[in-house]
Scaffold this motif. Sequence first.
Motif, PDB file in Angstrom:
ATOM      1  N   LYS A   1      30.189  40.604  41.868  1.00 44.93           N
ATOM      2  CA  LYS A   1      31.359  41.313  41.674  1.00 44.93           C
ATOM      3  C   LYS A   1      32.343  40.111  41.168  1.00 44.93           C
ATOM      4  O   LYS A   1      31.916  39.889  40.397  1.00 44.93           O
ATOM      5  CB  LYS A   1      32.217  41.157  42.590  1.00 44.93           C
ATOM      6  N   GLY A   2      33.415  40.900  40.518  1.00 42.20           N
ATOM      7  CA  GLY A   2      34.541  40.567  39.923  1.00 42.20           C
ATOM      8  C   GLY A   2      34.765  40.618  38.659  1.00 42.20           C
ATOM      9  O   GLY A   2      36.029  39.552  38.017  1.00 42.20           O
TER      10      GLY A   2
ATOM     11  N   LYS B   1      37.792  44.948  35.764  1.00 42.96           N
ATOM     12  CA  LYS B   1      39.318  45.255  36.143  1.00 42.96           C
ATOM     13  C   LYS B   1      39.656  46.708  35.765  1.00 42.96           C
ATOM     14  O   LYS B   1      38.747  47.028  35.640  1.00 42.96           O
ATOM     15  CB  LYS B   1      39.410  43.743  35.548  1.00 42.96           C
TER      16      LYS B   1
ATOM     17  N   GLU C   1      41.520  43.658  39.636  1.00 41.61           N
ATOM     18  CA  GLU C   1      40.373  42.863  39.345  1.00 41.61           C
ATOM     19  C   GLU C   1      39.503  44.240  40.954  1.00 41.61           C
ATOM     20  O   GLU C   1      40.039  43.658  41.803  1.00 41.61           O
ATOM     21  CB  GLU C   1      39.720  41.756  40.811  1.00 41.61           C
ATOM     22  N   THR C   2      39.153  44.432  40.580  1.00 39.82           N
ATOM     23  CA  THR C   2      38.094  45.029  41.692  1.00 39.82           C
ATOM     24  C   THR C   2      37.212  45.245  42.303  1.00 39.82           C
ATOM     25  O   THR C   2      36.613  44.259  42.063  1.00 39.82           O
ATOM     26  CB  THR C   2      37.687  47.259  40.655  1.00 39.82           C
ATOM     27  N   GLU C   3      36.637  45.703  43.273  1.00 47.02           N
ATOM     28  CA  GLU C   3      35.247  45.400  44.298  1.00 47.02           C
ATOM     29  C   GLU C   3      33.902  45.929  43.554  1.00 47.02           C
ATOM     30  O   GLU C   3      32.913  46.147  43.857  1.00 47.02           O
ATOM     31  CB  GLU C   3      35.800  46.235  45.245  1.00 47.02           C
ATOM     32  N   ASN C   4      34.241  46.648  42.836  1.00 47.50           N
ATOM     33  CA  ASN C   4      32.935  47.262  42.098  1.00 47.50           C
ATOM     34  C   ASN C   4      32.271  46.344  41.922  1.00 47.50           C
ATOM     35  O   ASN C   4      32.366  45.744  41.576  1.00 47.50           O
ATOM     36  CB  ASN C   4      33.243  48.382  41.195  1.00 47.50           C
TER      37      ASN C   4
END
Length: 364
Positions: free
Chosen positions: A129-130, A133, A230-233
Amino acid sequence: MKIKEVTNYLEKLAPLQYAEDFDNVGLLVGSYDSEISGVLVTLDTLEETVDEAIEKNCNLIVSFHPIIFGGLKKLNGNNYVEHVVLKAIKNDIAIYATHTALDNSNYGVSAKMCEVLGLTNNKILIPKKGIIKKLTTYVPTENAITLREALFKVGAGNIGNYDNCSFNIEGNGTYRGNENSNPVIGEKGVLHTEKETQISIIFESKNENTILKALHENHPYEEVAYEIVETENIHQNIGMGMIGELPTEMEEKDFLLFLKQTMKTDCVRHSNFIDKKIKKVAVLGGSGSFAISNAKKAGADAYVSADFKYHEFFKAENSILLADIGHYESEQFTKNLLVDYLTKKFTNFAIILSEKSTNPIYYI
């Protein structure tokens, strides 16, 4: 050729953004602007490693493990870390470390373990993760296509097996420039309403600087409004460990003997036999006890890593065969990986595989 050219190429394989927060990767000693005479590749940087670099006229050591891990408050030569750093500085030798940046690479430590063991159909065990973006910006609608294509060209909009991914909303943007402004559209001091497109687009964190450069170069406004979150994808091709399959299933004892021979270790510590043939194997170089539950969840018949503590073997719970082959042994082929990678690119100076074993553990 300068050190920076070599480290830039290394970071295509293992971008520093892939490293874990606790880690210390990149150029630890020396200057990026130094001219290269030769590169020595090693798993660890010890005093004898620096001596080997001096002997072989290598002024850059590419090390998997970082010699400086915690902070250095003094350089008095009071421990082995300070000895190494002082000797490297005195002899103008730079030290670069990849560590968890290479651990998380799809072509890194675990991939090399899979190759050595002959595993196929390999996938990341713990996707990271992280890494992904999202950029959101606002552009005059008539410029939206041009801007999107420029962002796609430098790697934005890629996720999994898809590219050119974006989300777009049309609306009205307003702005008024002061006396120092130079608006491309509208007049200074006058409130202007412009038909705009909101573009949202994802990207890998390693490409952030390149994408922001493309944004500013291809956006018509004097002041570019944008935000990055920042996304959780998770990224399916970046992360710790891998899981794959043996060409042919094996009995548990045969698999452990195969491990011992193939991974060149004098000792394989393992959990109780589970009376099951081994086909699906998870691997993780270095200290991998944190991923036991991930290996079980992924349906692995066996999990190969290192540094398992006494009570952690109980986590097998008769559902998986845990095999601790040793920390050094699980990562030993990493330096071969790095030498092969660098040799394909650089032919005008020596890329040398260290002949020294840095394994601090011996067996009797």
